[in-house]
Design a protein around this motif. Structure first.
Motif, mmCIF file in Angstrom:
data_model
loop_
_atom_site.group_PDB
_atom_site.id
_atom_site.type_symbol
_atom_site.label_atom_id
_atom_site.label_comp_id
_atom_site.label_asym_id
_atom_site.label_seq_id
_atom_site.Cartn_x
_atom_site.Cartn_y
_atom_site.Cartn_z
ATOM 1 N N ALA A 29 0.935 48.497 54.190
ATOM 2 C CA ALA A 29 0.766 47.913 52.857
ATOM 3 C C ALA A 29 2.048 48.020 52.038
ATOM 4 C CB ALA A 29 -0.395 48.599 52.136
ATOM 5 N N GLN A 30 2.722 49.153 52.099
ATOM 6 C CA GLN A 30 3.979 49.328 51.363
ATOM 7 C C GLN A 30 5.045 48.357 51.859
ATOM 8 O OE1 GLN A 30 4.541 53.556 51.985
ATOM 9 N NE2 GLN A 30 3.859 54.011 49.910
ATOM 10 N N GLN A 31 5.138 48.192 53.163
ATOM 11 C CA GLN A 31 6.128 47.271 53.731
ATOM 12 C C GLN A 31 5.827 45.824 53.331
ATOM 13 O OE1 GLN A 31 8.994 47.936 55.329
ATOM 14 N NE2 GLN A 31 8.605 50.088 54.979
ATOM 15 N N ASP A 48 9.465 54.873 42.230
ATOM 16 C CA ASP A 48 9.974 53.853 43.136
ATOM 17 C C ASP A 48 8.918 52.769 43.275
ATOM 18 O OD1 ASP A 48 12.202 55.416 43.499
ATOM 19 O OD2 ASP A 48 11.611 56.155 45.472
ATOM 20 N N LEU A 49 9.345 51.531 43.300
ATOM 21 C CA LEU A 49 8.433 50.401 43.466
ATOM 22 C C LEU A 49 8.839 49.609 44.693
ATOM 23 C CD1 LEU A 49 8.185 49.182 39.766
ATOM 24 C CD2 LEU A 49 6.530 50.554 41.013
ATOM 25 N N PRO A 50 7.932 49.079 45.450
ATOM 26 C CA PRO A 50 6.503 49.053 45.172
ATOM 27 C C PRO A 50 5.843 50.398 45.468
ATOM 28 C CG PRO A 50 6.908 48.010 47.273
ATOM 29 C CD PRO A 50 8.255 48.352 46.682
ATOM 30 N N VAL A 63 -7.201 48.152 47.515
ATOM 31 C CA VAL A 63 -5.754 48.322 47.413
ATOM 32 C C VAL A 63 -5.311 48.118 45.975
ATOM 33 C CG1 VAL A 63 -3.506 47.492 48.226
ATOM 34 C CG2 VAL A 63 -5.485 47.444 49.769
ATOM 35 N N ARG A 64 -4.440 49.024 45.504
ATOM 36 C CA ARG A 64 -3.797 48.919 44.197
ATOM 37 C C ARG A 64 -2.299 48.939 44.451
ATOM 38 N NH1 ARG A 64 -8.176 47.933 43.653
ATOM 39 N NH2 ARG A 64 -9.809 48.801 42.364
ATOM 40 N N ALA A 65 -1.605 47.926 43.970
ATOM 41 C CA ALA A 65 -0.156 47.840 44.184
ATOM 42 C C ALA A 65 0.559 47.659 42.853
ATOM 43 C CB ALA A 65 0.174 46.675 45.110
ATOM 44 N N HIS A 66 1.605 48.433 42.657
ATOM 45 C CA HIS A 66 2.490 48.290 41.504
ATOM 46 C C HIS A 66 3.832 47.840 42.062
ATOM 47 C CE1 HIS A 66 -0.648 50.858 39.862
ATOM 48 N NE2 HIS A 66 -0.274 50.399 38.680
ATOM 49 N N VAL A 67 4.315 46.702 41.569
ATOM 50 C CA VAL A 67 5.531 46.102 42.106
ATOM 51 C C VAL A 67 6.485 45.740 40.980
ATOM 52 C CG1 VAL A 67 4.297 45.170 44.120
ATOM 53 C CG2 VAL A 67 4.584 43.749 42.078
ATOM 54 N N ALA A 68 7.684 45.322 41.360
ATOM 55 C CA ALA A 68 8.692 44.855 40.409
ATOM 56 C C ALA A 68 9.009 43.397 40.697
ATOM 57 C CB ALA A 68 9.952 45.700 40.514
#
Length: 119
Positions: A29-31, A48-50, A63-68
Motif C-alpha cells: 500500500a505504501q509503495q 514522511d508522506l505518503p 485503508v487510510r492514506a495521507h499523501v502529498a
C-alpha cells in the motif's frame, strides 16, 4: 500440440493457501501510494508522506492514506489516482479487497523548479 496430461484429463492440481503477512500488505500500500503521489520527507509535523494505515480482516481491508501533492495539481486528481493505485495494487499483488478507503492530501509542495527565481 495439446499437453498430454491435460488432454488425458490426468492433470493434478495441488490445493493450498498462501498467507501474506500484514506488514507486506502495508508495504504494498505504501509503495502504491508513493508511486501515485509526491513523496515527502518531514512534511507537516515532521511526518514522511505518503503514510498509509491498513486494517485487515482476512482478505478485506480498510485503508487510510495521507499523501502529498505538487502545486498546481488539483488535490482531487491526486486523491483519485492514489485511490485507484491502492485498490488495484492490493487486489492484484496480495489478493486483498479494499472495502473502505480514505485518501487525504495532507501537504502541497511547490513545483520542483520553484526555488529558482530570476532577479
Amino acid at each position: 500440440m495439446a499437453d498430454p496430461d491435460t488432454a488425458a484429463g490426468t492433470r493434478t492440481e495441488v490445493a493450498g493457501r498462501v498467507t501474506v503477512a500484514d506488514r507486506v500488505v502495508v508495504k504494498v500500500a505504501q509503495q502504491a501510494a508513493a508511486g501515485a503521489s509526491t513523496p515527502v520527507r518531514g512534511g507537516l509535523a515532521g511526518t514522511d508522506l505518503p503514510h498509509v494505515d491498513v486494517e485487515l480482516a482476512g482478505t478485506r481491508a480498510r485503508v487510510r492514506a495521507h499523501v502529498a501533492s505538487t502545486w498546481p495539481e488539483p488535490a482531487g486528481d491526486v486523491a483519485a489516482r492514489v485511490r485507484d493505485a491502492l485498490r488495484d495494487e492490493l487486489e492484484r499483488l496480495v489478493g486483498v479487497h479494499v472495502d473502505d478507503l480514505v485518501v487525504t492530501v495532507a501537504d502541497v509542495r511547490p513545483p520542483a523548479d520553484e526555488g529558482r527565481r530570476v532577479r
